[in-house]
Design an enzyme around this catalytic site. Structure first.
Site, mmCIF file in Angstrom:
data_model
loop_
_atom_site.group_PDB
_atom_site.id
_atom_site.type_symbol
_atom_site.label_atom_id
_atom_site.label_comp_id
_atom_site.label_asym_id
_atom_site.label_seq_id
_atom_site.Cartn_x
_atom_site.Cartn_y
_atom_site.Cartn_z
ATOM 1 N N SER A 1 13.245 5.957 -13.978
ATOM 2 C CA SER A 1 12.241 6.677 -14.389
ATOM 3 C C SER A 1 11.991 8.253 -13.857
ATOM 4 O O SER A 1 11.904 9.092 -14.536
ATOM 5 C CB SER A 1 10.922 5.921 -14.248
ATOM 6 N N SER A 2 11.980 8.260 -12.506
ATOM 7 C CA SER A 2 11.783 9.601 -11.786
ATOM 8 C C SER A 2 13.123 10.268 -12.035
ATOM 9 O O SER A 2 12.905 11.762 -12.419
ATOM 10 C CB SER A 2 12.032 9.148 -10.307
ATOM 11 N N ASP B 1 6.299 21.678 -26.624
ATOM 12 C CA ASP B 1 6.391 20.279 -25.961
ATOM 13 C C ASP B 1 7.411 20.200 -24.818
ATOM 14 O O ASP B 1 8.029 21.115 -24.459
ATOM 15 C CB ASP B 1 6.826 19.167 -27.199
ATOM 16 N N HIS C 1 0.890 -1.346 -0.061
ATOM 17 C CA HIS C 1 0.065 0.138 -0.159
ATOM 18 C C HIS C 1 0.992 1.198 0.040
ATOM 19 O O HIS C 1 0.874 2.247 -0.669
ATOM 20 C CB HIS C 1 -0.892 -0.059 1.165
ATOM 21 N N HIS D 1 13.276 11.658 3.556
ATOM 22 C CA HIS D 1 12.680 13.291 4.034
ATOM 23 C C HIS D 1 12.462 14.170 2.879
ATOM 24 O O HIS D 1 11.593 14.688 2.694
ATOM 25 C CB HIS D 1 13.502 13.683 5.396
ATOM 26 N N HIS E 1 15.022 13.054 12.169
ATOM 27 C CA HIS E 1 13.758 13.213 13.132
ATOM 28 C C HIS E 1 12.948 12.078 12.996
ATOM 29 O O HIS E 1 12.263 11.935 13.795
ATOM 30 C CB HIS E 1 13.018 14.478 12.973
ATOM 31 N N HIS E 2 13.134 11.016 11.764
ATOM 32 C CA HIS E 2 12.357 9.805 11.825
ATOM 33 C C HIS E 2 13.399 8.726 12.806
ATOM 34 O O HIS E 2 12.644 7.726 12.614
ATOM 35 C CB HIS E 2 12.500 9.272 10.395
ATOM 36 N N TYR F 1 9.124 15.684 0.791
ATOM 37 C CA TYR F 1 8.602 17.153 0.063
ATOM 38 C C TYR F 1 8.414 16.809 -1.302
ATOM 39 O O TYR F 1 7.518 17.811 -1.999
ATOM 40 C CB TYR F 1 9.790 18.030 0.436
ATOM 41 N N SER G 1 -1.615 26.876 -5.221
ATOM 42 C CA SER G 1 -1.264 28.215 -5.204
ATOM 43 C C SER G 1 -1.621 28.859 -6.950
ATOM 44 O O SER G 1 -1.892 30.054 -7.113
ATOM 45 C CB SER G 1 0.118 28.414 -5.455
ATOM 46 N N GLU H 1 12.153 13.130 -0.093
ATOM 47 C CA GLU H 1 11.072 12.377 -0.870
ATOM 48 C C GLU H 1 9.584 12.936 -0.141
ATOM 49 O O GLU H 1 8.899 13.115 -0.959
ATOM 50 C CB GLU H 1 11.269 11.031 -0.567
ATOM 51 N N THR I 1 6.771 26.883 6.133
ATOM 52 C CA THR I 1 5.519 26.206 5.779
ATOM 53 C C THR I 1 4.127 27.006 6.340
ATOM 54 O O THR I 1 3.541 27.393 5.372
ATOM 55 C CB THR I 1 5.417 24.837 6.499
ATOM 56 N N LYS J 1 3.768 29.908 3.803
ATOM 57 C CA LYS J 1 2.726 29.374 2.710
ATOM 58 C C LYS J 1 1.490 29.515 2.974
ATOM 59 O O LYS J 1 0.402 29.839 2.150
ATOM 60 C CB LYS J 1 3.154 28.115 2.104
ATOM 61 N N TRP K 1 7.183 0.115 3.781
ATOM 62 C CA TRP K 1 7.868 0.520 2.774
ATOM 63 C C TRP K 1 9.079 1.266 3.067
ATOM 64 O O TRP K 1 9.913 1.324 2.165
ATOM 65 C CB TRP K 1 6.684 1.752 2.284
ATOM 66 N N ARG L 1 1.835 1.239 15.246
ATOM 67 C CA ARG L 1 1.472 1.065 14.011
ATOM 68 C C ARG L 1 1.978 -0.257 13.235
ATOM 69 O O ARG L 1 2.520 -1.053 14.144
ATOM 70 C CB ARG L 1 2.093 2.240 13.082
#
Lengths: 532, 381
Positions: free
Chosen positions: A170-171, A106, A77, A254, A303-304, A258, A269, A256, A329, A332, A142, A451
């Site tokens: 790909s990315s 293009d 998932h 991290h 921080h993870h 963002y 926006s 990622e 943040t 924004k 994951w 979790r």
């Protein structure tokens, strides 16, 4: 003579017929469409997995699946929603919108564009096929922490590793294409500081992708070597270190997160000024805020990992830097509200999703700030409080922004309005469903529910049942979204060039649907038409 | 079926969920909020938690309030005409600096609490906590870090409760066969590590959580004032039974602790004596079943059928019908690269003999041999 030239033009400027149109296409709109459909399919695949997880968690006890299959579901998932649903959706939106918003015909690298898309279906087929193999699919989360993903992994981990390699390739190709397009293909007068926010956020996101995807590739390669070639990168018994895996993973992970939210900021926006009929407030500070968030994202990764046993200096450094992210943040969020303030607002479906984004993303930001407080994080870490936090920023955050973007630009893409009544119904069902699903998870987390568990103690029963009910409401209402999109593609009221009366930007100067090659002659960009 | 969902809860939880964070201060604290806990540290954490929660609520009221006013008042359907301002440098500087000041105000008390949490010296008792798939081992260490008493603690909830065949008890999934026992009012230091994959040891009421990482020795401490039974769970995904390795800590007054500790030392002596004894087949089967249910059952299941291909069956297979010493070696050394652990450091010779004997004679198996502790000792020499 002129008839012959006209035919010649048609030959080169229209899509090829049949399936080859999609297989060999180098057109940014076709590739954008492919990305968006892949993303929607993956959203449903990952969604079914989430619903299976929520079904098992409906009541205490094991009812429907083994704990190992449960772990396969949570793992897949997560992987599918991140790499299969959200990221391709943003790339699809970029493919469609970047050339149209900067006044280009293009993308800069059309063949690379084709390749970067067509890698993905095979990567996901390979990853999902492991679920049907004897050893079962990836079951280590994951985040694939070693040694659970190395020494103790199912044999199919090899397929997982190669699938991630392919997604990363790909990315990277997609990111290169977007950067090159934005930097080289802008129409005269489209200076950097006149670019629409969606273009800015994607430019910065593409740099983040370039920086961290190789790090992820390194991590999975080391996993591969530990599994097959007897190395001990992450094996303490051989001189390696499982904690090093986490440092490498989160150095990717991290930025990622963002990558998953900055393009969403861009979409919001664009939409809020349109429906507030007022220019975006603080354009420059919006650009600087996105850039600061991107830079800060490289110095907050641990921080993870507050509970892995870092020295106190490390804990303090990562706590302070993480708290600092709240400043840009916050800017924004304040700017979006200042944009709405004293506007002349209407509440079409894209605006509804955008307003919900601002509110619910902010709630996710609040829980993020709470998680940044290291001593409190010892209580929240790896509980449902974290699950609630990141789902608030990713579902009513990233996913709502994507849905808002689709409603906003769909009339431009297909030339027809979507059904506004059904769109609003879809919004309200999603909004209610998402809150019933994820808000109670704050409470079960605070009450102590870890979790990634398939079964739980009795005091968590009520919140879990509520959460499962919410997930069914949210999940099934997405079928309505599919229906609305298909209905709009098949027909409807003509959208007109400038579908929304408050919309600014070059994409609204093109007919709906736009010509196959967006701007064959570069438009002249004035300050007023540059960004919303 | 006592876990059935009651409609009454539905009516309270939905509005609470929709109303948001503002409520946990009220009378629902037990269900909706972080537990206050029973240690200084857990109370400090609770205070920090409430402080930042209220800060967030205050910011939320301002931000969402402004939004709500705008949504109600500044809409076209009311004929409101859009103003066209798009910059205000003063305002932008103000709303950059004020959040920064708020953050500094939050960071200061957090730093103080964190420094206290890291103050691990001056302990009265040191316990090593070692995570295994899927149980905990507790080792009491003397001043020279030598092990004195050691035991495993694994899930005690009966399997038929998990599979919904009988009514779930009050402490469903939060009960163990042998809890950790610590003295109250003493500084207990925990050294946390793991044998196989990463686990995490967490007791919410103490406000302490630390990852158990193979090859690392993390430390943390607690002083519990109130005697009681405190429960927690593993909080790092560690494989199939991650949800089934709870933590139970019995905090007792120091006198009671000393009595308990004395008994454990005697038990350890008795276990040493057992190594030289000869057991009857009945005794081996009884002890073997007990060991099997604590160490083997989560993979090979109570029926011995396992979950092939990952967890092989033990019924009539070559291992349980083949040479006894090969069977013993397999259990002692494990199978590298698979989920089959080495039990050399988890079980003593008497337990190994009993469990192997049990596996060879349970579920219709009948190897027809007898395994005694001395066979195990002979094999390892």
């Amino acid at each position: 003579m002129s008839a012959i030239i006209h035919e010649h033009d048609d030959h080169h400027h229209g899509p090829a017929a049949g399936i080859t149109r999609w297989l060999f296409t180098t057109n940014h709109k076709d590739i954008g469409t492919l990305y968006l459909w892949l993303s929607l399919i993956m959203f449903f695949v990952g969604g079914v997995m989430a619903l299976l997880v929520r079904t098992e968690l409906f009541q205490p006890g094991l009812q429907f699946m083994s704990p190992d299959f449960f772990n396969q579901m949570t793992t897949n998932h997560g992987l599918i929603m991140i790499f299969g649903a959200v990221m391709p959706a943003f790339v699809g939106l970029a493919n469609w919108m970047v050339p149209m918003m900067i006044g280009a015909p293009d993308m800069a690298l059309p063949r690379l564009n084709n390749l970067s898309f067509w890698i993905l279906p095979f990567a996901f087929m390979m990853m999902i096929s492991t679920l049907f193999m004897e050893a079962g699919g990836p079951n280590f989360g994951w985040t694939f922490y070693a040694p659970l993903s190395t020494t103790y992994a199912p044999d199919t981990v090899t397929f997982f590793v190669f699938a991630v390699h392919m997604m990363g390739a790909s990315s990277i190709m997609g990111a290169i294409n977007i950067i090159v397009t934005i930097l080289n293909m802008r129409a005269p007068g489209m200076t950097l500081m006149r670019m629409p926010l969606f273009i800015w956020t994607w430019l910065i996101t593409a740099y983040l992708l370039l920086a961290v995807m190789p790090v992820l590739a390194g991590a999975v390669t080391m996993v591969l070597f530990d599994v097959h070639f007897g190395t001990s990168f992450f094996n303490a018994g051989g001189g390696g270190d499982p904690v090093m895996f986490q440092h490498i993973f989160w150095f990717f992970g991290h930025p990622e997160v963002y990558i998953l939210i900055l393009p969403a900021f861009g979409i919001i926006s664009q939409i809020i000024p349109t429906f507030a009929r007022k220019p975006l407030f603080g354009y420059q500070s919006m650009v600087y805020a996105v850039a600061s968030i991107a830079i800060l994202s490289f110095i907050v990764w641990a921080h993870h990992m507050f509970t892995v046993g870092m020295p106190i200096a490390g804990q303090l450094f990562f706590m302070y830097t993480t708290m600092l992210i709240a400043v840009p943040t916050g800017v924004k969020v304040f700017n979006w509200i200042a944009t709405m303030w004293r506007g002349s607002m209407t509440f079409e479906t894209p605006m509804l999703f955008s307003i919900a984004f601002v509110v619910l993303f902010t709630i996710g930001g609040f829980s993020g700030l709470m998680l940044a407080i290291t001593p409190a994080d010892f209580q929240y870490h790896d509980t449902y409080f974290v699950v609630a936090h990141f789902h608030y920023v990713l579902v009513p955050g990233a996913v709502f922004a994507i849905i808002a973007g689709v409603y906003y630009w769909l009339p431009k893409w297909c030339g027809h309005m979507y059904d506004e009544t059904l769109g609003k119904l879809h919004f309200w069902l999603s909004f209610i469903g998402v809150n019933i699903t994820f808000f109670p998870q704050h409470f079960s987390g605070l009450a102590g529910m870890p979790r990634r568990i398939p079964d739980y103690a009795l005091q968590f029963a009520d919140f879990n049942m509520l959460s499962s009910i919410g997930s069914y409401i949210f999940g099934f209402s997405q079928l309505l979204f599919l229906f609305i999109v298909v209905k709009a593609i098949r027909g409807g009221i003509a959208a007109g060039e400038r579908t929304w009366d408050g919309a600014h930007g070059l994409e609204w100067t093109l007919p709906s649907p736009p010509p196959y090659h967006s701007f064959t002659h570069p438009p002249r960009v004035t300050e007023a038409e540059a960004h919303s | 079926m006592q876990q059935m969902f009651s409609p009454r809860h539905l009516f309270t939880t939905i509005p609470l969920a929709m109303l948001g964070f503002a409520l946990p201060g009220a009378g629902f604290a037990d269900e909706l909020n972080l537990p206050v806990g029973v240690t200084d540290i857990s109370r400090d954490i609770y205070d920090l938690h409430m402080l930042i929660l209220w800060v967030c609520v205050a910011i939320g009221v301002i931000v969402f309030g402004a939004m709500a006013i705008s949504i109600v008042a500044h809409r076209r359907s009311r004929g409101y005409k859009a103003k066209q301002f798009h910059d205000n440098l003063t305002l932008e500087i103000v709303w950059t600096i004020i959040p920064f000041i708020v953050l500094v105000a939050l960071a200061a008390p957090s730093t103080v609490v964190l420094l206290r949490m890291y103050d691990t010296g001056g302990e009265d008792l040191t316990i090593e906590v070692r995570g295994y798939q899927w149980k905990w081992q507790y080792k009491y260490l003397d001043d020279d870090r030598n092990e004195t008493v050691s035991f495993f603690s694994s899930l005690a909830t009966p399997r038929d409760e998990i599979s919904n065949q009988s009514v779930k008890g009050q402490y469903y999934l939060l009960e163990v066969d042998k809890p950790l026992v610590i003295p109250t009012d003493r500084k207990v230091r925990f050294l946390v590590t793991a044998e196989d994959v990463i686990h995490a040891w967490w007791v919410p009421d103490f406000g302490i959580k630390r990852d158990a990482v193979p090859g690392h020795l993390n430390d943390m401490w607690t002083i519990v004032e109130e005697p009681g039974v405190y429960r927690g769970q593993c909080t790092e995904l560690c494989g199939k039974d991650h949800g089934f390795m709870p933590i139970v800590v019995n905090a007792v007054p120091p006198d009671e602790f000393n009595t308990w500790y004395g008994e454990q030392l005697e038990l350890a002596d008795a276990r040493k004596a057992a190594l030289s004894k000869t057991f009857s087949e009945e005794e081996l089967m009884v002890e073997g079943e007990r060991v099997y249910n604590a160490f083997c059952v989560s993979c090979h299941l109570p029926t011995g059928a396992g979950i092939p291909p990952i967890y092989p069956s033990l019924i009539g297979t070559s291992v349980v019908t083949g040479p006894r010493d090969e069977h013993l070696k397999l259990v002692i050394d494990g199978v590298p690269g698979t989920s089959m652990q080495s039990f050399a450091n988890q079980l003593d010779a008497a337990q190994l003999a009993a469990v192997v004997h049990y596996e060879r004679h349970a579920w219709g198996n009948n190897a027809g041999d007898v395994t005694q502790p001395r066979d195990v000792i002979a094999l390892s020499e």
